[in-house]
Design an enzyme around this catalytic site. Structure first.
Site, mmCIF file in Angstrom:
data_model
loop_
_atom_site.group_PDB
_atom_site.id
_atom_site.type_symbol
_atom_site.label_atom_id
_atom_site.label_comp_id
_atom_site.label_asym_id
_atom_site.label_seq_id
_atom_site.Cartn_x
_atom_site.Cartn_y
_atom_site.Cartn_z
ATOM 1 N N LYS A 203 -0.397 4.800 4.649
ATOM 2 C CA LYS A 203 -1.247 3.844 5.372
ATOM 3 C C LYS A 203 -0.600 3.510 6.709
ATOM 4 C CE LYS A 203 -3.796 -0.521 4.848
ATOM 5 N NZ LYS A 203 -5.077 0.096 5.265
ATOM 6 N N HIS B 168 0.839 -1.200 0.000
ATOM 7 C CA HIS B 168 0.000 0.000 0.000
ATOM 8 C C HIS B 168 0.876 1.254 0.000
ATOM 9 C CE1 HIS B 168 -3.185 -2.804 1.239
ATOM 10 N NE2 HIS B 168 -4.031 -1.894 0.787
#
Length: 269
Positions: free
Chosen positions: A159, A155
């Site tokens: 995040k 990601h």
């Protein structure tokens, strides 16, 4: 007309949700919220996402808009979500929760609230990812008891939770299919000299870099062959459209706790 409110409206997902609601027939965006002190308070949501003004400004106070919406869509952080959940519980509002990273107490609070209000709570709202969950169950039935299983996820660098909620859900689907407990089988870190890998382990590897929207790959590895089941998201609009679909489905449900398996009727496959 189903009336929608969005919390975390100024975030990456919030902006996609605003556009998804505007693009969906039968939905009306009635309210948008940000945290107290945000510089976006008072901003028109249309201007925020680069379209014509919609006459809806971002607010910090849900109480002012209680009568204006039917379903709240939330992609924020666990501590904020639990406060919004209390509001929905007190005001008989339905809620779609896309926040991840809850501890056991947070998950229990959501479960208890679902005894009185309707909730869709999912780690991932992509149709493709939820189809992958079903494929993993099929693969686990065939290969899970003799293969090494590894889950790799990637990601964007912003995040904050790891592994991703989606990766954990993948592990849970596999473990449940095999009649095992992910809490005891999961391995989240490997470093230095360690014991030889045990077949019952489900390994997790995490990547955080750049602007990766979301990538997940599950390996079932045996001597001489490897099966990979993967999903790559290239736009957050994928998740936003899924959350909007969940809100539409939730409108017809009484109290209860649901996920995208229910929304997409995947159990019928």
């Amino acid at each position: 007309m189903l009336r929608i409110a969005i919390v975390g409206a100024g975030g990456r997902m919030g902006r996609n949700l605003i556009q998804a609601v505007q693009q969906t027939e039968g939905l009306s965006l009635m309210a948008a919220f940000e945290r107290e002190g945000s510089s976006l308070i008072g901003t028109d949501v249309g201007e925020l996402v680069g379209i014509s003004p919609l006459g809806i400004t971002i607010s910090a106070c849900l109480a002012e808009k209680t009568a204006d919406f039917d379903v709240l869509i939330d992609f924020t952080r666990p501590e904020a979500t639990l406060e919004y959940l209390k509001f929905c519980l007190a005001n008989d509002k339905k809620i779609v929760i896309g926040t991840t990273g809850f501890d056991e107490n947070g998950k229990q609070a959501i479960k208890q609230a679902s005894q009185k209000i309707a909730i869709v709570f999912a780690s991932n709202y992509s149709v493709g990812v939820n189809l992958v969950f079903k494929l993993l169950e099929k693969a686990a039935k065939v290969m899970g008891n003799y293969c090494d299983i590894e889950i790799i996820e990637a990601h964007h660098k912003h995040k904050v939770d790891a592994p991703s909620g989606t990766a954990l859900s993948m592990g849970e689907h596999i473990a449940k299919t095999l009649g095992r407990d992910l809490k005891t089988d999961a391995v989240f870190e490997r470093y230095g000299i360690m014991d030889e890998r045990q077949t019952n382990q489900i390994g997790f590897a995490t990547i955080r870099a750049g602007d990766i929207v979301g990538e997940h790959s599950v390996w079932f590895v045996d001597e001489g062959e490897r099966v990979e089941i993967s999903h790559k998201a290239t736009s957050r609009m994928t998740f936003a459209k899924g959350a909007v679909c969940a809100a539409q489905w939730l409108a017809n449900q009484p109290q209860g706790l649901f996920d995208m398996t229910n929304v997409l009727a995947l159990d019928q496959l």
